[in-house]
Design a protein around this motif. Structure first.
Motif, PDB file in Angstrom:
ATOM      1  N   UNK A  52       0.813  -1.214   0.000  1.00 65.64           N
ATOM      2  CA  UNK A  52       0.000   0.000   0.000  1.00 65.64           C
ATOM      3  C   UNK A  52       0.850   1.268   0.000  1.00 65.64           C
ATOM      4  N   UNK A  53       2.160   1.118   0.163  1.00 64.27           N
ATOM      5  CA  UNK A  53       3.058   2.278   0.175  1.00 64.27           C
ATOM      6  C   UNK A  53       3.997   2.296  -1.024  1.00 64.27           C
ATOM      7  N   UNK A  54       3.917   1.306  -1.905  1.00 61.14           N
ATOM      8  CA  UNK A  54       4.831   1.236  -3.038  1.00 61.14           C
ATOM      9  C   UNK A  54       4.682   2.447  -3.941  1.00 61.14           C
ATOM     10  N   UNK A  55       5.814   3.099  -4.235  1.00 60.82           N
ATOM     11  CA  UNK A  55       5.881   4.296  -5.079  1.00 60.82           C
ATOM     12  C   UNK A  55       5.122   5.481  -4.482  1.00 60.82           C
ATOM     13  N   UNK A  56       4.925   5.457  -3.146  1.00 53.77           N
ATOM     14  CA  UNK A  56       4.242   6.553  -2.462  1.00 53.77           C
ATOM     15  C   UNK A  56       5.130   7.098  -1.347  1.00 53.77           C
ATOM     16  N   UNK A  57       4.876   8.351  -0.984  1.00 52.78           N
ATOM     17  CA  UNK A  57       5.482   8.970   0.180  1.00 52.78           C
ATOM     18  C   UNK A  57       4.335   9.295   1.142  1.00 52.78           C
ATOM     19  N   UNK A  58       4.254   8.560   2.255  1.00 51.70           N
ATOM     20  CA  UNK A  58       3.149   8.702   3.197  1.00 51.70           C
ATOM     21  C   UNK A  58       3.500   9.741   4.262  1.00 51.70           C
ATOM     22  N   UNK A  59       2.549  10.594   4.571  1.00 48.47           N
ATOM     23  CA  UNK A  59       2.749  11.653   5.549  1.00 48.47           C
ATOM     24  C   UNK A  59       2.600  11.083   6.962  1.00 48.47           C
ATOM     25  N   UNK A  60       3.715  11.040   7.709  1.00 44.04           N
ATOM     26  CA  UNK A  60       3.698  10.544   9.088  1.00 44.04           C
ATOM     27  C   UNK A  60       3.977  11.670  10.087  1.00 44.04           C
ATOM     28  N   UNK A  61       3.755  12.903   9.653  1.00 44.43           N
ATOM     29  CA  UNK A  61       4.044  14.046  10.519  1.00 44.43           C
ATOM     30  C   UNK A  61       3.279  13.955  11.835  1.00 44.43           C
ATOM     31  N   UNK A  62       1.989  13.600  11.760  1.00 44.05           N
ATOM     32  CA  UNK A  62       1.182  13.531  12.978  1.00 44.05           C
ATOM     33  C   UNK A  62       1.669  12.419  13.903  1.00 44.05           C
ATOM     34  N   UNK A  63       2.062  11.302  13.325  1.00 41.87           N
ATOM     35  CA  UNK A  63       2.485  10.165  14.138  1.00 41.87           C
ATOM     36  C   UNK A  63       3.769  10.460  14.897  1.00 41.87           C
ATOM     37  N   UNK A  64       4.685  11.224  14.295  1.00 41.52           N
ATOM     38  CA  UNK A  64       5.960  11.542  14.939  1.00 41.52           C
ATOM     39  C   UNK A  64       6.016  13.010  15.369  1.00 41.52           C
ATOM     40  N   UNK A  65       4.864  13.548  15.746  1.00 42.80           N
ATOM     41  CA  UNK A  65       4.796  14.981  16.051  1.00 42.80           C
ATOM     42  C   UNK A  65       5.731  15.390  17.177  1.00 42.80           C
ATOM     43  N   UNK A  66       5.942  14.541  18.133  1.00 39.28           N
ATOM     44  CA  UNK A  66       6.783  14.905  19.265  1.00 39.28           C
ATOM     45  C   UNK A  66       8.266  14.674  19.059  1.00 39.28           C
ATOM     46  N   UNK A  67       8.664  14.214  17.879  1.00 40.07           N
ATOM     47  CA  UNK A  67      10.077  13.907  17.646  1.00 40.07           C
ATOM     48  C   UNK A  67      10.902  15.187  17.560  1.00 40.07           C
ATOM     49  N   UNK A  68      12.038  15.184  18.233  1.00 41.66           N
ATOM     50  CA  UNK A  68      12.993  16.289  18.143  1.00 41.66           C
ATOM     51  C   UNK A  68      14.393  15.712  17.996  1.00 41.66           C
ATOM     52  N   UNK A  69      15.265  16.485  17.345  1.00 41.60           N
ATOM     53  CA  UNK A  69      16.655  16.066  17.163  1.00 41.60           C
ATOM     54  C   UNK A  69      17.524  17.316  17.165  1.00 41.60           C
ATOM     55  N   UNK A  70      18.729  17.237  17.717  1.00 42.01           N
ATOM     56  CA  UNK A  70      19.589  18.430  17.838  1.00 42.01           C
ATOM     57  C   UNK A  70      20.124  18.877  16.475  1.00 42.01           C
ATOM     58  N   UNK A  71      19.930  20.132  16.169  1.00 43.46           N
ATOM     59  CA  UNK A  71      20.419  20.679  14.904  1.00 43.46           C
ATOM     60  C   UNK A  71      21.940  20.664  14.858  1.00 43.46           C
ATOM     61  N   UNK A  72      22.497  20.295  13.704  1.00 46.49           N
ATOM     62  CA  UNK A  72      23.941  20.323  13.527  1.00 46.49           C
ATOM     63  C   UNK A  72      24.703  19.216  14.222  1.00 46.49           C
TER      64      UNK A  72
END
Length: 269
Positions: A109-129
């Motif tokens: 169901x995801x072949x040749x698609x880019x699925x929006x997971x922004x809501x699922x990983x909304x709390x994700x943070x990572x240090x810039x640089x």
């Protein structure tokens, strides 16, 4: 790479290794090089844009912004993207059959698609640089999801993936068992074994030829070493997976390198 670009790869923690092949980060201070062709490599990916998301060309030829968090399923055709601002990415490249539990739905169901997971990983943070810190943050996020959902691998599908990647035949099965395995394979990988085999063969020559000259003889030699029968078969896969011939692609890379060099040494002020 252009001036200021950074790409790094990191091995995933032991608990994630049955599912995740590698973690990677990429950063570039400003748009360079225009449109980029992305070719299939047999592995789905989770890609998180920490800065300005890329634009992707649709079937209508119009470029539109990608979501900041995407799951990129198996590719069976090329993808065209272009940067629109500073780029900073952290991503996980899954094993070909490693993302089924993470996605929570059949990979077909995801072949040749880019699925929006922004809501699922909304709390994700990572240090810039901080590439190592970004990779560690993503690993921690995936490990938490793995524990919560009890991710598992289908041993028969994993064995078939390994055989396909090594250009070997899988175990002898009855017709009924073979069909059942192929259904599970599509569910967990997103493509049929035959398609994945073609992708891996294409990537062997594509990766081998990176940085090589566009001489037809050198392309053919690399193609035969990768498992192609002849040049027409290789040319068909280049058209299928990259949208151009090997020589056209090599010339594009040479032109891109010239553009990056001219930008790097362009006087400022």
């Amino acid at each position: 790479m252009g001036e200021g670009e950074r790409y790094e790869e990191f091995a995933p923690p032991q608990a994630l290794r049955p599912f995740v092949r590698l973690l990677w980060t990429y950063a570039a201070p400003a748009p360079t090089g225009g449109v980029q062709r992305i070719a299939p490599d047999g592995c789905p990916e989770l890609v998180i844009d920490l800065a300005a998301p890329y634009e992707e060309e649709g079937e209508d030829g119009v470029f539109r912004p990608q979501p900041s968090v995407i799951f990129a399923g198996q590719l069976t055709r090329p993808m065209a993207i272009r940067p629109v601002g500073a780029v900073e990415i952290v991503a996980a490249k899954f094993e070909p059959d490693g993302a089924r539990a993470f996605l929570g739905r059949p990979l077909i169901e995801a072949t040749d698609l880019r699925l929006d997971l922004t809501a699922r990983l909304r709390g994700f943070t990572a240090p810039s640089g901080d590439p190592a810190g970004q990779a560690a943050a993503l690993a921690d996020c995936l490990e938490a999801l793995r524990r919560a959902a009890d991710w598992r691998i289908d041993p028969a599908v994993r064995a078939e993936v390994a055989a396909v990647e090594r250009e070997e035949q899988g175990p002898s099965l009855s017709s009924a068992d073979r069909r059942a395995l192929q259904r599970r394979f599509r569910d967990r990988v997103g493509v049929a074994p035959r398609t994945l085999r073609s992708v891996f063969r294409f990537r062997r020559i594509f990766d081998h030829a990176l940085g090589q000259d566009a001489d037809a003889a050198s392309w053919l030699e690399a193609g035969l070493a990768a498992g192609y029968f002849d040049q027409p078969q290789m040319a068909r896969d280049f058209r299928r997976f990259l949208g151009c011939t090997a020589t056209e692609w090599a010339r594009e890379q040479m032109e891109l390198a010239r553009q990056l060099a001219s930008q790097s040494y362009k006087p400022q002020g």
